[in-house]
Design an enzyme around this catalytic site. Structure first.
Site, short mmCIF file in Angstrom:
data_model
loop_
_atom_site.label_atom_id
_atom_site.label_comp_id
_atom_site.label_asym_id
_atom_site.label_seq_id
_atom_site.Cartn_x
_atom_site.Cartn_y
_atom_site.Cartn_z
N TYR A 1 -30.58 -18.12 8.48
CA TYR A 1 -31.14 -17.90 7.16
C TYR A 1 -31.07 -19.16 6.32
O TYR A 1 -30.14 -19.95 6.42
CB TYR A 1 -30.50 -16.72 6.44
CG TYR A 1 -29.00 -16.77 6.31
CD1 TYR A 1 -28.39 -17.20 5.14
CD2 TYR A 1 -28.18 -16.37 7.36
CE1 TYR A 1 -27.01 -17.23 5.02
CE2 TYR A 1 -26.80 -16.39 7.24
CZ TYR A 1 -26.22 -16.82 6.07
OH TYR A 1 -24.86 -16.85 5.95
N HIS B 1 -25.73 -6.69 -0.11
CA HIS B 1 -25.40 -7.69 -1.11
C HIS B 1 -26.71 -8.21 -1.71
O HIS B 1 -27.78 -7.96 -1.18
CB HIS B 1 -24.52 -8.83 -0.53
CG HIS B 1 -25.22 -9.82 0.30
ND1 HIS B 1 -25.44 -9.66 1.64
CD2 HIS B 1 -25.76 -11.02 -0.02
CE1 HIS B 1 -26.09 -10.71 2.12
NE2 HIS B 1 -26.29 -11.55 1.12
#
Length: 151
Positions: free
Chosen positions: A119, A51
């Protein structure tokens, strides 16, 4: 190396009580701004790819387990357009990896244990207008062979 990708080796300070490690500091200059901090667990052998984002940068860290991370530069104006990079990140390679907008990314969990990924992103996720675009893990344009590579 794909333009705009940044890494930071993390240093563990170990003593008889355990260890301490700074992960991200405001003076590291790895993110232009802060949007969201998230964590995911992925089982061994799973491939989560690909992605990319048109607006946000990602900053990845694997505090548990090991992962093969693959990047592919989709940016029209990039000198590294069409290039692929492979990184091995995790407990044995405690690095931060900055992934700029326009660079497709994904990972495969290595070994027999799940991996944790944490993240940070430069934007929060917006369910109404998600800045997330998918490419199949086996896309022939990228043509990546997910078997382990030597660097």
């Amino acid at each position: 190396m794909i333009l705009g990708v940044k890494t930071k080796e993390l240093i563990r300070r170990v003593d008889d009580r355990g260890f301490f490690m700074e992960i991200l500091r405001d003076d590291d200059q790895l993110l232009q701004k802060f949007g969201q901090f998230s964590m995911a667990m992925t089982y061994p052998g799973v491939i989560k790819a690909f992605h990319y984002h048109k607006l946000q940068d990602d900053l990845w860290f694997f505090p548990k387990g090991e992962a093969q991370v693959v990047l592919y530069d989709l940016r029209e104006d990039s000198k590294t357009r069409g290039e692929t990079d492979v990184y091995y990140l995790g407990e044995l390679q405690p690095w931060l990896l900055t992934i700029p907008a326009g660079v497709a990314h994904g990972y495969r969990v290595l070994g027999g244990e799940p991996a944790l990924i944490t993240y940070l992103t430069t934007q929060s996720y917006d369910r109404l207008q998600p800045d997330e675009y998918r490419i199949p893990w086996d896309d022939p344009t990228i043509g990546f062979d997910w078997r382990t590579h030597n660097r």
